[in-house]
Every structure is written in structure tokens, then in C-alpha cells.
Design an enzyme around this catalytic site. Structure first.
Site, mmCIF file in Angstrom:
data_model
loop_
_atom_site.group_PDB
_atom_site.id
_atom_site.type_symbol
_atom_site.label_atom_id
_atom_site.label_comp_id
_atom_site.label_asym_id
_atom_site.label_seq_id
_atom_site.Cartn_x
_atom_site.Cartn_y
_atom_site.Cartn_z
ATOM 1 N N GLU A 166 4.934 -16.100 -28.910
ATOM 2 C CA GLU A 166 4.938 -17.479 -29.417
ATOM 3 C C GLU A 166 5.338 -18.515 -28.377
ATOM 4 O O GLU A 166 6.403 -19.150 -28.481
ATOM 5 C CB GLU A 166 5.851 -17.572 -30.649
ATOM 6 C CG GLU A 166 5.419 -16.667 -31.779
ATOM 7 C CD GLU A 166 6.126 -16.972 -33.102
ATOM 8 O OE1 GLU A 166 7.114 -17.723 -33.109
ATOM 9 O OE2 GLU A 166 5.670 -16.469 -34.136
ATOM 10 N N GLU A 351 2.585 -10.732 -36.551
ATOM 11 C CA GLU A 351 3.687 -11.120 -37.436
ATOM 12 C C GLU A 351 3.120 -11.840 -38.645
ATOM 13 O O GLU A 351 2.269 -12.726 -38.510
ATOM 14 C CB GLU A 351 4.668 -12.104 -36.776
ATOM 15 C CG GLU A 351 5.646 -11.471 -35.837
ATOM 16 C CD GLU A 351 6.625 -12.472 -35.240
ATOM 17 O OE1 GLU A 351 7.009 -13.456 -35.912
ATOM 18 O OE2 GLU A 351 7.001 -12.265 -34.074
HETATM 19 C C1 FCB Z 1 8.612 -16.107 -35.572
HETATM 20 C C2 FCB Z 1 9.391 -15.351 -34.530
HETATM 21 C C3 FCB Z 1 10.255 -14.242 -35.089
HETATM 22 C C4 FCB Z 1 10.866 -14.627 -36.408
HETATM 23 C C5 FCB Z 1 9.818 -15.156 -37.360
HETATM 24 C C6 FCB Z 1 10.338 -15.502 -38.723
HETATM 25 O O1 FCB Z 1 8.411 -17.411 -35.140
HETATM 26 O O2 FCB Z 1 8.527 -14.767 -33.584
HETATM 27 O O3 FCB Z 1 11.195 -13.900 -34.113
HETATM 28 O O4 FCB Z 1 11.886 -15.510 -36.193
HETATM 29 O O5 FCB Z 1 9.203 -16.271 -36.813
#
Ligand code: FCB
Length: 440
Positions: A166, A351
Site C-alpha cells: 500500500e 487484503e
Molecule cells: C490496510 C493495511 C493493513 C491493515 C488493514 C485494515 O490498509 O495494509 O495493515 O491495517 O488496512
């Protein structure tokens, strides 16, 4: 859950994700201070000033955590390797840190879990933060040396390696909005961080290729972005926000350019001769990781400074974070990536998940909202595959309740509940539901 493994191609991977600073316990094993330790120690930045010193104590309990992944029938585990654990001053290797990841990876393989490594998930050594962190070009060069050190030790056993997690959060959220370490609100530092973190990806890929690594990529986060209303001003504002959030990194990496709408604000603050780095930044990669959580609706804010936008949560129901639940956004980004940027390159949902105020009652955690959330997003992924996106895996965020950055231990994203006093792990109902879905 409303899906089953056989809805997906035979080698589709199901897994869960974590990050080093959020679970390991940074006080253990000779790790060095990170800019998150500093940020958390500064009043007002993090709920209850909590930090990652103990976290889930995964450093000592990783065997138990990997057993839980295996027992759920997961295929893969996305984890990160902490720069400050491996090189406490950012430059000098720490044998204890190298030994830890060596054992961790072997323990994954013993359980048949495919290791998906993230090289940088935000634990910048404080010594490098002292020298300007990501606003300083040298940090990207030092990152290359870190890549060499960890890859020499565990690269032979990685299934996939992502350079950066990210970059929008590393640069914009942390240097412009000030919500994450180092907590700056400075457009010049932001422009530099936006470029140097992207350069670190390019340098990382070069170093991995020198070591004959295959399956190299990056993990980008995307936010569904729409105009708040039908006015032309809102449309332009949403396009500008989309350029900063959703296009800056993927266009740099796949096309070697930054979007004009974003350069309109950052251009005057970019480092000298940044254009010379774009060839290294845009070299071929082997996969793209997509992180997706929510949607925002954007209005024009002409009286506010650039980017002259005001962002609002979408209208749907919200998670414990206050984030709108909007599964169609995941389908949007998977198909958009395939169509506009990466073609047939493998995509992974690296994610996706939700926080809820989970409680243990009678020894169990009943979290039907999470089970529904996962089911709806996995089905959005299935639809994206049907619509031509080459998606090869889905990782739930997160395996465990953990240190949720500026929210400390308050927001629970895990499929597994962690009692932060006793550190006891309790798989939630969503864990059991996911397990039966991927066994079907
Ligand atoms: C993302 C991050 C991870 C976690 C999630 C909820 O932005 O990569 O570490 O904090 O959000």
C-alpha cells in the site's frame, strides 16, 4: 457462506494475511525502533498510545498461529518481513531476525502453506526516519540492500514476493493526511514519498531479479471513488481523487507515467529528475496484489487547498471502522486492473476484511456480519473471474485481531479473536464458516 472452493479454478488459493509489526511483538528478538514506535509515543496519534511492542506475541507463538491456518484448510499465508527486525539500524543485519524468518518459513512449508512475503509493510527503522524517511531518496536505495539481505536468507522458499504494501498509505496517508507514521502534513514531503516509495518498488524488483526471483509483484490499495452528486464539479473532484489514490502507483508501475491530475498538485514538489527513474519503476512484474476495503463519495471543496476535494463515506452499512461495505468495488477494481493495466497478469486479492466489535460469549465469537462480508467479497471475486480478470487467490485480512495502527488494539479484523491480556486465540464463527466453504 455462499461460495465453495469448487466455484473457483483448481489452483485458486485461499489464505489469510498479516503484517510483522501488527502481530509479532516488536520488543522481542533484537528488533530496532521503527517510526511507528515514535509515532505511537507522541500524544494524540494512536488510541491509548498503544504500540506493537507485544502485539499478538506471534514471535513466540507462530507455530500455534500457523496450525490455525493449516487447520482451516488454507493454501497460503501472506506475511511481512520487518526491516527494523532484520536490520535494527536500517543497515546492519540482525542474526536473530534472520533466524526468526528462517524458522517461520520452514514452519509454513511443513504445514503445506505457500509463503507470500511482503518486504515492506511499514516498519521503517527509526534511524532512516531520522534522515527523512521516504522523503529522502536514500531510503529507497537502502531498501534495495535490505531486499538483498532477506532474500539471500529466505528467497529460495518464497512462493511470491511483494515489494511494498500500500504505497498510498506509506506516502499520502502518512505525509499529507498525517494519520500514519511519520504523521506529517506536508505536500513537499508527500510528493517525494509518492515517488521514492514507487522507486523502492523498482529497485526491489531489480534486486530480486538479480537473485533470479520469480513471482515478484506489489500490493496496492484501491478505494471505490464516485462523485457525491451529478454536478460537473463533483465529477472532476472524484476524478482527481481517483488519480491520486487509484491511478498514481499502477500507472507508474505499468506505464512509467504519473497521472496529470495528480502532478498538477505534486509537480512543483517532486524531486529533481524524477522522470529518469520511471524506466526502472515500470519494469515487468509477475503479479499484482489488490487490497480493497470500501467506497468514498467525493465533492468539490473549492475553498480548501489542493486537491480541493471533500470525501464522504458511502451510504451503505458500515463496519466498526465506519467503512462502508461495498463488495461491487472489489469487482470494479479487479476487472479495471485487467482491462486498463495488467491484462492477463495474475491478480491476487491480497487484503479484504472488516473490523467488528467482537466479544467472546460462552467461549465463542459469533460474527455473522463478517461471514457475510467475506462471502459477498469472495463472490465479487468469482464474478470478476467470470468477467475475464485472471484472479488467482483471495487473502482475508486478517488472520488474527492485531495492532490496527492508529486505532491500536481497538478494531478487530481477525478471523481469530485474540485476548490481548492472556493472548489466547479463539477462532471466530467466520473462521469455521470459511473453513467449511473452502472444504466444499
Ligand atoms: C490496510 C493495511 C493493513 C491493515 C488493514 C485494515 O490498509 O495494509 O495493515 O491495517 O488496512
Amino acid at each position: 457462506m455462499d461460495f465453495k472452493r469448487t466455484d473457483f479454478p483448481p489452483d485458486f488459493l485461499f489464505g489469510a494475511a498479516t503484517a510483522a509489526y501488527q502481530i509479532e511483538g516488536h520488543a522481542f528478538g533484537g528488533a530496532g525502533s521503527t517510526h511507528w514506535d515514535t509515532f505511537a509515543a507522541t500524544p494524540g496519534n494512536v488510541i491509548r498510545a498503544e504500540d506493537g511492542a507485544r502485539a499478538c506475541d506471534h514471535y513466540h507463538r507462530f507455530e500455534e498461529d500457523l496450525d490455525l491456518l493449516k487447520d482451516a484448510g488454507m493454501d497460503a499465508y501472506r506475511f511481512s518481513t520487518s526491516w527494523a527486525r532484520l536490520m535494527p539500524d536500517g543497515r546492519t543485519p540482525n542474526a536473530q531476525g534472520l533466524d526468526f524468518y528462517d524458522r517461520l518459513v520452514d514452519a509454513m512449508l511443513e504445514r503445506g502453506l505457500k509463503p507470500f512475503q511482503t518486504l515492506y509493510h511499514w516498519d521503517l527503522p527509526s534511524t532512516l526516519a531520522d534522515k527523512g524517511g521516504w522523503a529522502n531518496r536514500d531510503t529507497a536505495l537502502y531498501f534495495g540492500d535490505f531486499v538483498d539481505v532477506i532474500t539471500d536468507r529466505i528467497g529460495d522458499r518464497m512462493h511470491a514476493i511483494a515489494t511494498i504494501n500500500e504505497p498510498w498509505c506509506v506516502a499520502y496517508l502518512s505525509h499529507f493526511l498525517g494519520h500514519h507514521a511519520p504523521g506529517l502534513r506536508d505536500i513537499r514531503a508527500t510528493a517525494r514519498a509518492m515517488h521514492h516509495i514507487t522507486l523502492a518498488h523498482g529497485i526491489g524488483v531489480s534486486r530480486l531479479r538479480e537473485k533470479d526471483m520469480t513471482h515478484c509483484g506489489i500490493v496496492l490499495n484501491f478505494d471505490a471513488t464516485e462523485p457525491l452528486d451529478a454536478s460537473p464539479a463533483a465529477t472532476v473532484a472524484a476524478q482527481r481523487q481517483d488519480a491520486i489514490f487509484n491511478r498514481w502507483f499502477i500507472e507508474a508501475i505499468t506505464k512509467g507515467t504519473y497521472p496529470a491530475e495528480a502532478l498538477a498538485g505534486f509537480g512543483a514538489h517532486m524531486p529533481d529528475n524524477w522522470q529518469d527513474d520511471m524506466a526502472q519503476i515500470s519494469q515487468p512484474m509477475d503479479f499484482l496484489g489488490v487490497n480493497y476495503y470500501t467506497r468514498h463519495q467525493v465533492a468539490a471543496a473549492p475553498d480548501a487547498p489542493w486537491p480541493h476535494t471533500a470525501s464522504h463515506e458511502g451510504p451503505g452499512s458500515k463496519t466498526q471502522m465506519g467503512w462502508e461495505i461495498f463488495p461491487a468495488g472489489l469487482h470494479h477494481f479487479l476487472t479495471r486492473m485487467a482491462r486498463d493495466y495488467v491484462g492477463d497478469l495474475p491478480l491476487f486479492v491480497t487484503e479484504n476484511g472488516m473490523a467488528w466489535d467482537d466479544k467472546i460469549t460462552g467461549g465463542v465469537v459469533n460474527d455473522p456480519a463478517r461471514a457475510q462480508f467475506i462471502s459477498d467479497h469472495v463472490l465479487a471475486t468469482k464474478q470478476a473471474i467470470a468477467d475475464g480478470a485472471n484472479v488467482q487467490g483471495f487473502f482475508y485480512w486478517s488472520l488474527l485481531d492485531n495492532y490496527e495502527w492508529a486505532f491500536g488494539y481497538e478494531k478487530r479484523f481477525g478471523m481469530i479473536h485474540v485476548d490481548f491480556d492472556t493472548l489466547k486465540r479463539t477462532p471466530k464463527a467466520s473462521y469455521h464458516a470459511f473453513k467449511s466453504a473452502i472444504a466444499r
